[in-house]
Scaffold this motif. Sequence first.
Motif, PDB file in Angstrom:
ATOM      1  N   ILE A  10      61.773  13.387 -33.590  1.00  0.00           N
ATOM      2  CA  ILE A  10      61.949  11.961 -33.909  1.00  0.00           C
ATOM      3  C   ILE A  10      60.993  11.583 -35.034  1.00  0.00           C
ATOM      4  O   ILE A  10      61.322  10.832 -35.933  1.00  0.00           O
ATOM      5  CB  ILE A  10      61.719  11.094 -32.651  1.00  0.00           C
ATOM      6  N   VAL A  11      59.769  12.153 -34.976  1.00  0.00           N
ATOM      7  CA  VAL A  11      58.789  11.982 -36.062  1.00  0.00           C
ATOM      8  C   VAL A  11      58.152  13.355 -36.316  1.00  0.00           C
ATOM      9  O   VAL A  11      57.625  13.956 -35.372  1.00  0.00           O
ATOM     10  CB  VAL A  11      57.689  10.962 -35.695  1.00  0.00           C
ATOM     11  N   GLN A  18      53.909  21.293 -38.731  1.00  0.00           N
ATOM     12  CA  GLN A  18      55.381  21.289 -38.799  1.00  0.00           C
ATOM     13  C   GLN A  18      55.887  22.704 -39.060  1.00  0.00           C
ATOM     14  O   GLN A  18      56.898  23.134 -38.493  1.00  0.00           O
ATOM     15  CB  GLN A  18      55.862  20.331 -39.904  1.00  0.00           C
ATOM     16  N   ARG A  29      66.591  17.695 -36.419  1.00  0.00           N
ATOM     17  CA  ARG A  29      65.881  16.646 -37.138  1.00  0.00           C
ATOM     18  C   ARG A  29      66.557  15.283 -36.997  1.00  0.00           C
ATOM     19  O   ARG A  29      67.208  14.766 -37.878  1.00  0.00           O
ATOM     20  CB  ARG A  29      65.747  17.035 -38.616  1.00  0.00           C
ATOM     21  N   TYR A  30      66.295  14.669 -35.847  1.00  0.00           N
ATOM     22  CA  TYR A  30      66.774  13.298 -35.594  1.00  0.00           C
ATOM     23  C   TYR A  30      66.285  12.367 -36.699  1.00  0.00           C
ATOM     24  O   TYR A  30      66.994  11.466 -37.133  1.00  0.00           O
ATOM     25  CB  TYR A  30      66.229  12.850 -34.235  1.00  0.00           C
ATOM     26  N   ASP A  31      65.072  12.594 -37.178  1.00  0.00           N
ATOM     27  CA  ASP A  31      64.484  11.708 -38.204  1.00  0.00           C
ATOM     28  C   ASP A  31      65.287  11.729 -39.500  1.00  0.00           C
ATOM     29  O   ASP A  31      65.256  10.770 -40.258  1.00  0.00           O
ATOM     30  CB  ASP A  31      63.031  12.110 -38.495  1.00  0.00           C
ATOM     31  N   LEU A  32      66.009  12.821 -39.753  1.00  0.00           N
ATOM     32  CA  LEU A  32      66.768  12.945 -41.013  1.00  0.00           C
ATOM     33  C   LEU A  32      68.242  12.593 -40.829  1.00  0.00           C
ATOM     34  O   LEU A  32      68.995  12.548 -41.802  1.00  0.00           O
ATOM     35  CB  LEU A  32      66.642  14.375 -41.561  1.00  0.00           C
ATOM     36  N   LYS A  36      72.185   8.314 -36.087  1.00  0.00           N
ATOM     37  CA  LYS A  36      71.272   8.881 -35.084  1.00  0.00           C
ATOM     38  C   LYS A  36      71.928   8.972 -33.705  1.00  0.00           C
ATOM     39  O   LYS A  36      71.732   9.968 -32.985  1.00  0.00           O
ATOM     40  CB  LYS A  36      69.975   8.086 -35.052  1.00  0.00           C
ATOM     41  N   THR A  52      57.551  13.149 -31.038  1.00  0.00           N
ATOM     42  CA  THR A  52      57.629  11.784 -31.548  1.00  0.00           C
ATOM     43  C   THR A  52      56.219  11.286 -31.851  1.00  0.00           C
ATOM     44  O   THR A  52      55.286  12.098 -31.925  1.00  0.00           O
ATOM     45  CB  THR A  52      58.371  10.876 -30.536  1.00  0.00           C
ATOM     46  N   ASN A  53      56.057   9.968 -32.045  1.00  0.00           N
ATOM     47  CA  ASN A  53      54.694   9.448 -32.194  1.00  0.00           C
ATOM     48  C   ASN A  53      54.568   8.116 -31.472  1.00  0.00           C
ATOM     49  O   ASN A  53      55.544   7.595 -30.928  1.00  0.00           O
ATOM     50  CB  ASN A  53      54.297   9.338 -33.673  1.00  0.00           C
ATOM     51  N   ARG A  56      57.024   5.317 -32.680  1.00  0.00           N
ATOM     52  CA  ARG A  56      58.464   5.442 -32.383  1.00  0.00           C
ATOM     53  C   ARG A  56      58.716   5.639 -30.894  1.00  0.00           C
ATOM     54  O   ARG A  56      59.633   5.086 -30.315  1.00  0.00           O
ATOM     55  CB  ARG A  56      59.037   6.637 -33.147  1.00  0.00           C
TER      56      ARG A  56
END
Length: 315
Positions: A10-11, A18, A29-32, A36, A52-53, A56
Amino acid sequence: APMKPDVLVIVPLRPDQQKQLEATYTLHRYDLAEDKNAFLAEVGEKIVAVVTNGGRGITRAQLAFLPNLKVVSSSGVGYDAIDVEACTEQGVKATNTPDVLTDDVADMALGLFLAVRRDLVRGDAYVRTGAWGRDGAFPLTRAIKAKKVGIVGLGRIGKAIAARLEPMGVEIAYHGRNEQAGVAYRYMADVVAMAEWADVLIAAMPGGAATEGMISEAVLEALGPEGSFINIARGSVVDEAALIACLKDGRLGSAGLDVFLNEPTPDTAFAAIPNVVLHPHNASGTVETRGAMSQLVLDNLAAYFAGKPLVTPVN
Ligand code: 8YV
């Protein structure tokens, strides 16, 4: 070759971590992803871990797409954006990254404290704009020594802030759910009373429902026209509309804010308020600390998949 567990990103992590994540897991890569929800529907079944972070997190709605999820590893000490209740109900473990960021966040609290109390940002503008040559000496501020500082939330970060303030000769009190044994600072059970007493109030408590709006209009008014509010907690801990109003009409003297309700596009009213120092939620934002946070995210995943105890679990 052993299967690489499927991880939803997610992040992403810091570059070095990474790369380790890519080498060890099969990343999704949900973030990309453009769409979604469609992406979650497509890959959700195979996902066993999420990265995630604290900004998010992960929601109950997202968890519903992840029936085989086992662990959520989040970069950040605050986990108010993780639906921990939903994780627990679904048998999903969640981890955060405490301790490695304590010093940076406490440093930022001190930085905002000094910037606000000694008016550093307006002093900079005073020189840059030539006001010094036109209008004479910069206005006097108040000394920091012997002032009273109330810390709301004397956890790891709150204690680190207090330790930084002690050598500055200030008087320190704290507010929290309970008085803590073995703490040298005065406990004040009522946050409004502490705001009445204090010259500066520093919010260092967790975000989430239990602290939402805790720094109310009454607290800000009690802090008063000479008072300063510093927030390195979450935007949600303060009544932001009241904060803007009190800063504008002088019921509150000044503020130093690293966090806001609508990040990364906070209320535009803040930009027009001269007696506030603004910072883009970056208290842990150093190369060293974000690297350590990312490493701890990896270490929690590695612990889980090795069948070992999680390093920093939250449930
Ligand atoms: C993080 C924070 O940057 O640790 C926290 O809770 O707010 C920050 O350190 C944030 O979680 C986004 O990563």
